[in-house]
Design a protein around this motif. Structure first.
Motif, PDB file in Angstrom:
ATOM      1  N   LYS A  50       0.830  -1.199   0.000  1.00  0.00           N
ATOM      2  CA  LYS A  50       0.000   0.000   0.000  1.00  0.00           C
ATOM      3  C   LYS A  50       0.864   1.248   0.000  1.00  0.00           C
ATOM      4  O   LYS A  50       0.563   2.239  -0.681  1.00  0.00           O
ATOM      5  CB  LYS A  50      -0.894  -0.012   1.238  1.00  0.00           C
ATOM      6  CG  LYS A  50      -2.083   0.927   1.156  1.00  0.00           C
ATOM      7  CD  LYS A  50      -2.929   0.752   2.401  1.00  0.00           C
ATOM      8  CE  LYS A  50      -4.081   1.722   2.432  1.00  0.00           C
ATOM      9  NZ  LYS A  50      -4.878   1.549   3.667  1.00  0.00           N
TER      10      LYS A  50
ATOM     11  N   ASN B 278       3.935   0.603  -3.275  1.00  0.00           N
ATOM     12  CA  ASN B 278       3.494   0.531  -4.674  1.00  0.00           C
ATOM     13  C   ASN B 278       1.980   0.626  -4.760  1.00  0.00           C
ATOM     14  O   ASN B 278       1.280  -0.358  -4.983  1.00  0.00           O
ATOM     15  CB  ASN B 278       4.005  -0.805  -5.253  1.00  0.00           C
ATOM     16  CG  ASN B 278       3.978  -0.808  -6.757  1.00  0.00           C
ATOM     17  OD1 ASN B 278       3.351   0.066  -7.369  1.00  0.00           O
ATOM     18  ND2 ASN B 278       4.596  -1.799  -7.350  1.00  0.00           N
TER      19      ASN B 278
ATOM     20  N   GLU C 126      -0.045   1.697  -6.906  1.00  0.00           N
ATOM     21  CA  GLU C 126      -0.693   1.318  -8.170  1.00  0.00           C
ATOM     22  C   GLU C 126      -1.027  -0.161  -8.189  1.00  0.00           C
ATOM     23  O   GLU C 126      -2.140  -0.571  -8.444  1.00  0.00           O
ATOM     24  CB  GLU C 126       0.248   1.630  -9.345  1.00  0.00           C
ATOM     25  CG  GLU C 126       0.028   3.011  -9.910  1.00  0.00           C
ATOM     26  CD  GLU C 126       1.076   3.311 -10.937  1.00  0.00           C
ATOM     27  OE1 GLU C 126       1.358   2.424 -11.761  1.00  0.00           O
ATOM     28  OE2 GLU C 126       1.631   4.415 -10.886  1.00  0.00           O
ATOM     29  N   LYS C 127      -0.008  -0.947  -7.887  1.00  0.00           N
ATOM     30  CA  LYS C 127      -0.184  -2.397  -7.880  1.00  0.00           C
ATOM     31  C   LYS C 127      -1.198  -2.803  -6.810  1.00  0.00           C
ATOM     32  O   LYS C 127      -2.002  -3.708  -7.012  1.00  0.00           O
ATOM     33  CB  LYS C 127       1.168  -3.072  -7.606  1.00  0.00           C
ATOM     34  CG  LYS C 127       1.175  -4.506  -8.107  1.00  0.00           C
ATOM     35  CD  LYS C 127       2.535  -5.115  -7.982  1.00  0.00           C
ATOM     36  CE  LYS C 127       2.521  -6.535  -8.476  1.00  0.00           C
ATOM     37  NZ  LYS C 127       3.755  -7.232  -8.182  1.00  0.00           N
ATOM     38  N   TYR C 128      -1.146  -2.090  -5.692  1.00  0.00           N
ATOM     39  CA  TYR C 128      -2.043  -2.368  -4.583  1.00  0.00           C
ATOM     40  C   TYR C 128      -3.481  -2.226  -5.028  1.00  0.00           C
ATOM     41  O   TYR C 128      -4.337  -3.048  -4.676  1.00  0.00           O
ATOM     42  CB  TYR C 128      -1.727  -1.423  -3.419  1.00  0.00           C
ATOM     43  CG  TYR C 128      -2.636  -1.579  -2.225  1.00  0.00           C
ATOM     44  CD1 TYR C 128      -2.509  -2.664  -1.374  1.00  0.00           C
ATOM     45  CD2 TYR C 128      -3.634  -0.644  -1.973  1.00  0.00           C
ATOM     46  CE1 TYR C 128      -3.344  -2.807  -0.302  1.00  0.00           C
ATOM     47  CE2 TYR C 128      -4.471  -0.775  -0.891  1.00  0.00           C
ATOM     48  CZ  TYR C 128      -4.327  -1.865  -0.047  1.00  0.00           C
ATOM     49  OH  TYR C 128      -5.166  -2.011   1.038  1.00  0.00           O
ATOM     50  N   ALA C 129      -3.731  -1.167  -5.819  1.00  0.00           N
ATOM     51  CA  ALA C 129      -5.086  -0.904  -6.282  1.00  0.00           C
ATOM     52  C   ALA C 129      -5.596  -2.023  -7.182  1.00  0.00           C
ATOM     53  O   ALA C 129      -6.774  -2.349  -7.196  1.00  0.00           O
ATOM     54  CB  ALA C 129      -5.131   0.434  -7.014  1.00  0.00           C
ATOM     55  N   GLN C 130      -4.646  -2.605  -7.923  1.00  0.00           N
ATOM     56  CA  GLN C 130      -5.050  -3.669  -8.856  1.00  0.00           C
ATOM     57  C   GLN C 130      -5.494  -4.949  -8.155  1.00  0.00           C
ATOM     58  O   GLN C 130      -6.310  -5.705  -8.649  1.00  0.00           O
ATOM     59  CB  GLN C 130      -3.879  -3.999  -9.795  1.00  0.00           C
ATOM     60  CG  GLN C 130      -3.653  -2.930 -10.838  1.00  0.00           C
ATOM     61  CD  GLN C 130      -2.348  -3.157 -11.567  1.00  0.00           C
ATOM     62  OE1 GLN C 130      -1.675  -4.142 -11.337  1.00  0.00           O
ATOM     63  NE2 GLN C 130      -2.012  -2.223 -12.443  1.00  0.00           N
ATOM     64  N   ILE C 131      -4.905  -5.201  -7.030  1.00  0.00           N
ATOM     65  CA  ILE C 131      -5.177  -6.475  -6.359  1.00  0.00           C
ATOM     66  C   ILE C 131      -6.540  -6.475  -5.682  1.00  0.00           C
ATOM     67  O   ILE C 131      -6.913  -5.508  -5.004  1.00  0.00           O
ATOM     68  CB  ILE C 131      -4.085  -6.772  -5.305  1.00  0.00           C
ATOM     69  CG1 ILE C 131      -2.766  -7.030  -6.005  1.00  0.00           C
ATOM     70  CG2 ILE C 131      -4.469  -7.969  -4.426  1.00  0.00           C
ATOM     71  CD1 ILE C 131      -1.599  -7.163  -5.077  1.00  0.00           C
ATOM     72  N   ASN C 132      -7.273  -7.553  -5.913  1.00  0.00           N
ATOM     73  CA  ASN C 132      -8.531  -7.724  -5.197  1.00  0.00           C
ATOM     74  C   ASN C 132      -8.203  -8.342  -3.829  1.00  0.00           C
ATOM     75  O   ASN C 132      -7.786  -9.493  -3.719  1.00  0.00           O
ATOM     76  CB  ASN C 132      -9.440  -8.661  -5.986  1.00  0.00           C
ATOM     77  CG  ASN C 132     -10.783  -8.810  -5.304  1.00  0.00           C
ATOM     78  OD1 ASN C 132     -10.920  -8.603  -4.098  1.00  0.00           O
ATOM     79  ND2 ASN C 132     -11.781  -9.176  -6.094  1.00  0.00           N
ATOM     80  N   GLN C 133      -8.383  -7.525  -2.812  1.00  0.00           N
ATOM     81  CA  GLN C 133      -7.965  -7.966  -1.469  1.00  0.00           C
ATOM     82  C   GLN C 133      -8.681  -9.230  -1.030  1.00  0.00           C
ATOM     83  O   GLN C 133      -8.084 -10.181  -0.529  1.00  0.00           O
ATOM     84  CB  GLN C 133      -8.239  -6.858  -0.472  1.00  0.00           C
ATOM     85  CG  GLN C 133      -7.176  -5.787  -0.515  1.00  0.00           C
ATOM     86  CD  GLN C 133      -7.213  -4.952   0.751  1.00  0.00           C
ATOM     87  OE1 GLN C 133      -7.445  -5.443   1.827  1.00  0.00           O
ATOM     88  NE2 GLN C 133      -6.973  -3.665   0.581  1.00  0.00           N
TER      89      GLN C 133
ATOM     90  N   TYR D 144      -7.452 -12.214  -2.751  1.00  0.00           N
ATOM     91  CA  TYR D 144      -6.073 -12.558  -2.374  1.00  0.00           C
ATOM     92  C   TYR D 144      -6.024 -13.284  -1.023  1.00  0.00           C
ATOM     93  O   TYR D 144      -5.284 -14.248  -0.833  1.00  0.00           O
ATOM     94  CB  TYR D 144      -5.239 -11.274  -2.313  1.00  0.00           C
ATOM     95  CG  TYR D 144      -3.803 -11.487  -1.924  1.00  0.00           C
ATOM     96  CD1 TYR D 144      -2.909 -12.115  -2.804  1.00  0.00           C
ATOM     97  CD2 TYR D 144      -3.337 -11.079  -0.677  1.00  0.00           C
ATOM     98  CE1 TYR D 144      -1.605 -12.303  -2.443  1.00  0.00           C
ATOM     99  CE2 TYR D 144      -2.030 -11.278  -0.318  1.00  0.00           C
ATOM    100  CZ  TYR D 144      -1.161 -11.886  -1.202  1.00  0.00           C
ATOM    101  OH  TYR D 144       0.141 -12.080  -0.842  1.00  0.00           O
TER     102      TYR D 144
END
Lengths: 494, 358
Positions: free
Chosen positions: A164, A167, A169-176, A179
């Motif tokens: 968070k 990175n 950007e990458k964090y936003a992409q991941i469906n928490q 995951y």
């Protein structure tokens, strides 16, 4: 009782942390009912070994077994041993009788009620263990799985948190949810499995343990009841069962039996200092035998006696051992003593066992130069030889050929011939320069040197009929009926 | 050579050649002696003279004189009454008695001493101190010595701690005790007992209870006497062969059994020595009492200064005063004490014959 030593080691730590290894990785078995001599020069660790078997010294490594029982951590009083000290350690203020009875004074019997109480305590301990200390066999894997799943979930959460900030950007992409879901799922399953394991564990361990406790309690109550009943109906038997100490009559009977065995019956009321050395020795043996030990240990049993008593006492020890049949281990530095009474000899040096065998075998087939030199009186003659192209030479004279010499390179070796193994005949190949000849009874004793080896010191004993032939000679060839060849390092070649 | 059983190859030695000349091959020892030889006995006496002089002057003469004084009914102190009890005064006193009146002899002094209520009190006090403090000191000392002997780390440190009272002066020790047990609320012991909710107490002062004083006397006696006892017991313990303990362990003896049946009997010579010397020492109790009360050499506590008077205290009081044959009575007291000590020692020796193992 068979005594087995496995990788026994004893290190003493002296001043400035200087380590001395008294006994080094020693393993051997002492067969049941045998008289065994631990033989070696002083400082070889034989007494240390004895005291470790006794339990007075704690080994730094290895184990001691009496039969199948591991006694390494059992205190001396519970090992069932009798020990005779080198200077006997008889209590000077006690009479002989009191000395022999002292071990019996300390005997405490447990009553049936005591036994049941102990059983109850044991059951309660087991129950506690079952409740508080989960058995890892049932419980462990499930617990480990649960712990792992929990850690994995925590780890995943932490990774997300880090991402968070580092990175976004990458964090936003991941469906928490997506995951974390498998990890959460795994944790749930692990939890259920753990609960199940706990249930199985409780059922398989705690419940039986509780039953055991209940049974032990019941047993104790029943025993108390039975004993109370017996108290009224059969007081004699009750008294016998509830007895905690040995009665004076019982002790006296044993003391007298022991005194008879070691032949000191007339001296029972004397003080130790009113006895001779040999008698004191026998009192010490009687004391050691009073509790009918599983193993009898004797530390240098004859060293404090004069020559005559020594002969007599060693026969006595042999007799007592044979009469009682108790496995007996004794320590000695005197090879004659060990040879004369032991069934088996253990030769030790520098804390290491050199050879274990029957006395005659140790004498006839020494495993190395040390054993060959240590046994025999007069000692074995040793001198230099040389192996050259498969042939053994003594000071340039050809002595022997043997396939064993063909192995390895040409080298110097040590030849050992026992004094009585020489013969004077035509086949002689040992060149000897004679310095004196003494005729003693049936023997002739020749003192001399090997030709060309001034530092060699030979002692030869041959029948006295050879005297006339030898008396005038300076240099003679003797034959060797039996000889040993050793490497210079001491290892035996032939 | 054929006929000889020993065929020595090297028979031409120097030894043989020397002996042929009648010379011994070995050097013999000779000791030089001086010309003048004193008989053995004379040498002994000469060596003894210095010690003998001191013994005769300072032991034998006072003892004889004490006996003589104790049987003299009218032995008066007419010399310089302020001077202390020194050798020259013996002669002065005797000359004075002889020149004046005729001396009469008898048991008057003994009768008066034995009838004196103060002497009876002193005898009772001394007996109490002996009976309570001596066994206590020996038992505590023995236990400490055994405990000290069985530990390895810090043994030297504790040995020093327990030996400190021995190197401390008895009077100084008494003064410290006096301060510690003082009646004031802030004194050490009162603070200590205060923690446990006890009210401050007068332990040693004029208002003190007889038994609180006795408690302090006993504590002082133990503390003062224990060092030497521990020392003796420790040396005795270290002379006991370790093998006895190894043997006892193998024989299955418990720690208590080992102490009771091995340690104590093997230590009995030391225990006897300590018992006899402490009994004699306690019979002579004096300095610990006066040093505890710290009010001079003739105050033994309490309002009348006589509460814990001992036999020796009684004697000191008599000998230090003049008139009324007080020296004679003091001497009689000495003789009575001597007899008591002799009887106790004899009894102890008789008991020890059965109990002590050398």
């Amino acid at each position: 009782m068979e005594v087995r030593l496995e990788h026994l080691t004893k290190e003493f730590i002296g001043k400035k942390n200087a380590r001395t290894v008294a006994v080094n990785d020693m393993s051997f078995v002492i067969p049941d009912g045998k008289l065994v001599g631990l033989l070696g020069p002083s400082g070889c660790g034989k007494s240390t070994t004895l005291y470790m078997i006794a339990g007075l010294h704690k080994p730094t490594g290895g184990q001691i077994f009496f039969g199948d029982e591991d006694v390494t951590n059992i205190p001396p009083e519970n090992r069932g041993i009798g020990l005779v000290f080198q200077n006997y350690a008889l209590y000077p203020h006690f009479s002989v009788r009191q000395n022999i009875e002292f071990p019996l004074d300390n005997v405490r019997f447990s009553t049936p009620i005591d036994d049941k109480k102990a059983a109850l305590r044991e059951a309660q301990r087991n129950l506690n263990k079952a409740i508080n200390g989960p058995d890892m066999k049932v419980y462990g894997p499930a617990k480990a799985r649960y712990d792992e799943a929990r850690d994995a979930l925590e780890c995943a959460k932490l990774t997300l948190k880090e991402l968070k900030t580092s990175n976004p950007e990458k964090y936003a992409q991941i469906n928490q949810e997506e995951y974390l879901a498998p990890k959460k799922e795994e944790l749930e399953t692990a939890k259920i499995a753990l609960a199940e394991a706990k249930k199985t564990h409780d059922e398989s361990l705690v419940v039986p343990a509780k039953q055991e406790v209940a049974k032990a309690e019941e047993d104790l109550a029943k025993t108390v009841e039975l004993m109370n009943e017996m108290k009224e109906k059969d007081p004699e038997k009750y008294a016998e069962l509830m007895k905690k100490k040995m009665s004076k009559a019982e002790k006296d009977a044993i003391a007298e039996k022991m005194a008879k065995l070691v032949d000191i019956l007339p001296y029972l009321e004397r003080k130790p200092k009113e006895l001779s050395g040999g008698q004191q020795q026998r009192v010490a043996i009687a004391r050691a035998l009073a509790k009918t030990p599983r193993v009898l240990l004797l530390d240098e049993p004859l060293s404090n006696l004069d020559a005559r008593l020594r002969l007599q006492t060693r026969e006595e020890i042999r007799r007592i051992q044979q009469e009682t049949g108790i496995t007996t281990i004794f320590v000695t530095h005197d090879q004659e003593e060990a040879m004369s009474i032991s069934d088996v000899i253990v030769v030790m040096n520098f804390g290491v066992v050199q050879q274990i065998d029957e006395p005659q075998k140790v004498y006839d087939e020494p495993i190395n130069l040390f054993v060959a030199k240590f046994l025999g009186n007069p000692a074995i003659n040793t001198f230099e030889g040389e192996i050259k192209d498969g042939t053994l030479y003594i000071s340039g004279h050809e002595f022997d050929t043997n396939p064993a010499y063909k192995k390895g390179r040409n080298r110097k070796v040590v030849i050992g011939i026992r004094p009585e193994s020489f013969a004077y005949n035509d086949s002689g190949k040992v060149p000897v320069e004679i310095s004196s000849i003494i005729r003693i009874g049936r023997d002739v004793s020749v003192v001399g040197k090997i030709e060309g080896q001034p530092e060699s010191n030979l002692k030869i004993i041959i029948p006295s009929e050879n005297y006339a032939a030898l008396a005038d000679k300076d240099k003679v060839f003797f034959a060797a009926k039996r000889f040993y060849v050793f490497e210079e390092s001491g290892e035996r070649i032939l | 050579m054929e006929s000889n059983d020993i065929a020595l190859k090297d028979n031409n030695s120097f030894d043989n050649r020397l002996s042929e000349l009648g010379i011994s091959a070995k050097k013999s020892f000779k000791v030089k002696t001086s010309g003048f030889i004193l008989p053995e006995a004379a040498k002994g006496w000469i060596a003894l003279i210095p010690a003998l002089i001191f013994l005769v002057v300072f032991m034998l003469y006072p003892i004889i004189n004490t006996f003589v004084m104790s049987f003299c009914n009218n032995f008066y102190w007419v010399g310089n009454s302020n001077s202390s009890f020194v050798l020259t005064n013996y002669f002065a006193a005797q000359q004075n008695t002889r020149s004046g009146v005729t001396l009469s002899w008898g048991f008057d002094n003994y009768i008066r001493v034995l009838q004196d209520p103060v002497f009876k009190a002193a005898l009772g006090n001394t007996a109490l101190i002996v009976v309570i403090s001596v066994p206590l000191t020996i038992i505590v000392g023995l236990l400490i010595a055994v405990a000290l002997h069985s530990i390895k780390p810090l043994q030297g440190f504790f040995q020093t701690v327990f030996f400190l009272p021995y190197v401390t002066n008895a009077i100084a020790l008494g003064m410290v005790f006096n301060a510690m047990f003082s009646s004031s609320a802030g004194s050490f012991i009162n603070t200590l007992t205060g923690i446990f909710g006890m009210s401050p107490q007068d332990w040693l002062g004029i208002t003190a209870n007889k038994w609180s004083m006795f408690f302090v006397i006993v504590v002082y006696s133990i503390w003062n006497g224990i060092a030497f006892k521990i020392l003796v017991f420790m040396s005795g313990l270290s002379s006991i062969d370790r093998q006895y303990y190894d043997a006892a362990r193998i024989d299955g003896a418990t720690k208590g059994t080992i102490f009771r049946r091995i340690t104590v009997p093997l230590l009995s010579p030391q225990i006897l020595y300590i018992t006899i010397t402490s009994f004699i020492g306690a019979c002579k109790s004096y300095s610990q009492i006066i040093s505890l009360f710290s009010k001079g050499s003739k105050n033994f506590g309490g309002a009348d200064g006589n509460t814990w008077i001992t036999v020796v205290g009684y004697i000191v009081k008599l000998i230090d005063s003049t008139g009324d044959s007080s020296q004679g009575r003091g001497a009689a007291g000495c003789v009575i004490l001597l007899i008591i000590v002799l009887i106790i020692t004899a009894v102890q020796f008789l008991i020890s014959k059965k109990r002590v193992h050398y």
